[in-house]
Every structure is written in structure tokens, then in C-alpha cells.
Design a protein around this motif. Structure first.
Motif, PDB file in Angstrom:
ATOM      1  N   LEU A 141       0.806  -1.215   0.000  1.00 17.75           N
ATOM      2  CA  LEU A 141       0.000   0.000   0.000  1.00 17.75           C
ATOM      3  C   LEU A 141       0.842   1.269   0.000  1.00 17.75           C
ATOM      4  O   LEU A 141       0.376   2.329  -0.416  1.00 17.75           O
ATOM      5  CB  LEU A 141      -0.930   0.002   1.215  1.00 17.75           C
ATOM      6  CG  LEU A 141      -2.016  -1.074   1.239  1.00 17.75           C
ATOM      7  CD1 LEU A 141      -2.755  -1.053   2.571  1.00 17.75           C
ATOM      8  CD2 LEU A 141      -2.999  -0.876   0.087  1.00 17.75           C
ATOM      9  N   THR A 142       2.074   1.181   0.478  1.00 19.53           N
ATOM     10  CA  THR A 142       2.927   2.362   0.578  1.00 19.53           C
ATOM     11  C   THR A 142       4.072   2.349  -0.428  1.00 19.53           C
ATOM     12  O   THR A 142       4.950   3.206  -0.368  1.00 19.53           O
ATOM     13  CB  THR A 142       3.506   2.484   1.996  1.00 19.53           C
ATOM     14  OG1 THR A 142       4.257   1.298   2.311  1.00 19.53           O
ATOM     15  CG2 THR A 142       2.412   2.660   3.030  1.00 19.53           C
ATOM     16  N   ALA A 146       4.744   1.890  -7.097  1.00 13.37           N
ATOM     17  CA  ALA A 146       3.461   1.445  -7.640  1.00 13.37           C
ATOM     18  C   ALA A 146       2.692   2.629  -8.212  1.00 13.37           C
ATOM     19  O   ALA A 146       2.712   3.728  -7.653  1.00 13.37           O
ATOM     20  CB  ALA A 146       2.636   0.763  -6.553  1.00 13.37           C
ATOM     21  N   LYS A 151      -2.597   0.941  -7.294  1.00 18.54           N
ATOM     22  CA  LYS A 151      -3.035   1.032  -5.907  1.00 18.54           C
ATOM     23  C   LYS A 151      -4.559   1.079  -5.826  1.00 18.54           C
ATOM     24  O   LYS A 151      -5.155   0.490  -4.918  1.00 18.54           O
ATOM     25  CB  LYS A 151      -2.417   2.260  -5.229  1.00 18.54           C
ATOM     26  CG  LYS A 151      -0.932   2.103  -4.945  1.00 18.54           C
ATOM     27  CD  LYS A 151      -0.387   3.279  -4.169  1.00 18.54           C
ATOM     28  CE  LYS A 151       1.070   3.069  -3.801  1.00 18.54           C
ATOM     29  NZ  LYS A 151       1.618   4.203  -3.019  1.00 18.54           N
ATOM     30  N   THR A 172      -8.889   4.719  -0.186  1.00 19.15           N
ATOM     31  CA  THR A 172      -8.234   4.765  -1.495  1.00 19.15           C
ATOM     32  C   THR A 172      -7.559   6.116  -1.710  1.00 19.15           C
ATOM     33  O   THR A 172      -6.424   6.185  -2.205  1.00 19.15           O
ATOM     34  CB  THR A 172      -9.239   4.485  -2.619  1.00 19.15           C
ATOM     35  OG1 THR A 172      -9.779   3.171  -2.451  1.00 19.15           O
ATOM     36  CG2 THR A 172      -8.579   4.579  -3.977  1.00 19.15           C
ATOM     37  N   VAL A 175      -4.383   6.178   0.370  1.00 20.43           N
ATOM     38  CA  VAL A 175      -3.322   5.317  -0.156  1.00 20.43           C
ATOM     39  C   VAL A 175      -2.703   5.904  -1.423  1.00 20.43           C
ATOM     40  O   VAL A 175      -1.487   5.848  -1.617  1.00 20.43           O
ATOM     41  CB  VAL A 175      -3.874   3.903  -0.426  1.00 20.43           C
ATOM     42  CG1 VAL A 175      -2.887   3.064  -1.223  1.00 20.43           C
ATOM     43  CG2 VAL A 175      -4.196   3.206   0.897  1.00 20.43           C
ATOM     44  N   THR A 176      -3.534   6.484  -2.286  1.00 17.99           N
ATOM     45  CA  THR A 176      -3.022   7.007  -3.555  1.00 17.99           C
ATOM     46  C   THR A 176      -2.436   8.406  -3.426  1.00 17.99           C
ATOM     47  O   THR A 176      -1.648   8.821  -4.280  1.00 17.99           O
ATOM     48  CB  THR A 176      -4.137   7.030  -4.616  1.00 17.99           C
ATOM     49  OG1 THR A 176      -5.250   7.794  -4.128  1.00 17.99           O
ATOM     50  CG2 THR A 176      -4.593   5.610  -4.934  1.00 17.99           C
TER      51      THR A 176
END
Length: 271
Positions: A141-142, A146, A151, A172, A175-176
Motif C-alpha cells: 500500500l505504501t 506502484a 493502488k 483509497t 493510499v493514492t
């Protein structure tokens, strides 16, 4: 935030509340548009500085915001942002932080309208616990390498259809677009914002064994009595917790000798 920024954020919160009190306003769309403006100003540092320049007239900055956003977002969003840039901000980045908070609050308002706000609070907490217990998931996630789309797809596979829609949207976005925060800090901030939406404080309760419904009710009532505010309990089980129970409210940890305060509050409540 300090000084002028704190006052500007308070005014923006009031404007958002007044706007979303109107049920004809699509709170989810408002959240998306505010998040898009957040991303724009986080990326465009020079524009952010112009819109928060104290040497420029507030009306001129508002007109600039309207010209830039008028064709990109709805009228409610453009008016809200224009009102924000009219006011004074201590630091230019405070404006971006405020916009992000309003975007998240708009999504929480959408959850409140459909009766899923309690679910969102619980799901944010549980997701945080899952992340903290899985180094592999946290790394995915981090991962800075990516792509945003990768993600988003990962979040869809993890939460899609398993949580409230607003939970998936909030996590979301975090995370993004973490904006320099750790994942844990971002989830904690979202959890607190959700609780504030219900005018409640959050108590993280870790017990050696699961609490019964009666115990949860008594503990919630006792903590509400202690702090003078309604309390939302985030429950976790850890067999190794010392003394059978650990309660954290903000920066205060209640266990050991402090547990007597809960017992005293329960006795007062019972009488």
C-alpha cells in the motif's frame, strides 16, 4: 494549524456544513471535486502561493479561483474554494490540508445520510489493525514505485463490496495520495474526523478477552461521564494486555492505577 489558518478552517467547516445541510447537494460528488482541487494545489506550488498570498486582495484571489475552477467543478465546489481563498492563511500548505479535510468530511456526510457512518468508523479502525499486523500489505500500500491505478485496483480488490462505499473512497484517497503522512497516521486522522462528525470522542479499547455488550455499554457510559462527551469505542483483543484492559483516549492511556477512575465513574453512574 495556528492563528489565521485555524480561523479560516473553522469558517470553511461552517460553510461546508451549511452547504451539505441541503440534501439536494451531492455530498459524494462534492468530495470528489474537493479532492481534485486538493491534488491540484498540492502539485502546483506556485498557484497555491498565489491563492494564499496575503499581499493580494481576497476578492482578486476568489475571482482567480473561479476562473480556474468554474468549468472544471460544480458551482458549489467553486464557491466553497473561492470563499476559502478570500480568507487569510498562515501558510500556503494549510489551505491544501483544509481542502483535504473538507473532502473527507463531505464523504463522511454522505455516509451519515445513508446511515453507514458507524460502519465507516468501525471499518477504518479494523483496516488500520489489519495493516499494522501485515508488513506485506503495508509495503504494497505504501510502495512508492506502484502506480496510482495499481493502488486503486489493489484497494478495490481489498475493500470493494466488503465495506461501505465511503470507507473504500476514503482509504483509497489516502493510499493514492498520502501527502507525506504515514498510512497509520492518515487512518487515525480519518477515524477521528469520522468521530467528530458524530460529535464523539474515540476510545481505543484493548482487552485480554472480548467485552460483552453489557461491559461495552458500561465502559462507554463511564468514559462519557469522565470526558463529558459521547464516546465511540474501537475494540481490539490482545491476550497479552496487562491488567485485562487498556483504554486510550487521545494521548491519555487508562490502565493500571488509572483504571480506578473508570470504576469510580461507573459507581457514580450507577448511583
Amino acid at each position: 494549524m495556528n492563528g489565521a489558518s485555524r480561523e479560516a478552517l473553522a469558517a470553511a467547516r461552517e460553510r461546508l456544513d451549511a452547504l451539505t445541510d441541503n440534501t439536494s447537494v451531492d455530498a459524494a460528488r462534492l468530495a470528489d471535486e474537493l479532492a481534485a482541487v486538493t491534488a491540484l494545489l498540492d502539485r502546483e506550488v506556485s498557484l497555491r502561493r498565489v491563492l494564499t498570498d496575503p499581499a493580494q486582495a481576497g476578492e482578486a484571489k476568489a475571482e482567480l479561483a473561479q476562473r480556474l475552477l468554474g468549468t472544471q467543478v460544480g458551482g458549489e465546489t467553486a464557491d466553497l474554494v473561492s470563499g476559502m481563498v478570500r480568507t487569510r492563511w498562515s501558510q500556503s500548505r494549510d489551505l491544501v490540508d483544509a481542502l483535504e479535510e473538507l473532502a473527507n468530511t463531505a464523504d463522511l456526510t454522505a455516509a451519515q445520510r445513508v446511515g453507514t457512518l458507524d460502519d465507516v468508523e468501525d471499518e477504518l479502525f479494523r483496516f488500520g489493525r489489519i495493516v499494522s499486523s501485515s508488513t506485506e500489505l503495508r509495503a504494497a500500500l505504501t510502495d512508492r514505485k506502484a502506480t496510482v491505478s495499481a493502488k486503486r485496483e489493489l484497494m478495490r480488490s481489498l475493500l470493494g463490496g466488503r465495506t461501505a462505499a465511503q470507507t473504500e473512497r476514503l482509504v483509497t484517497r489516502l493510499v493514492t495520495a498520502p501527502r507525506g503522512r504515514s498510512l497509520e497516521a492518515g487512518l487515525e486522522s480519518l477515524s477521528k474526523l469520522a468521530a467528530e462528525r458524530r460529535d464523539r470522542m474515540v476510545a481505543v479499547v484493548t482487552s485480554a478477552v472480548p467485552l460483552s455488550d453489557v461491559q461495552k455499554q458500561r465502559l462507554g457510559a463511564a468514559l462519557a461521564k469522565l470526558y463529558g462527551r459521547q464516546m465511540h469505542l474501537n475494540l481490539d483483543v490482545d491476550p497479552d494486555v496487562v491488567g485485562g484492559i487498556r483504554v486510550q483516549v487521545g494521548d491519555e492511556v487508562i490502565n493500571g492505577s488509572l483504571a480506578d477512575r473508570i470504576a469510580d465513574a461507573e459507581r457514580r453512574l450507577a448511583s
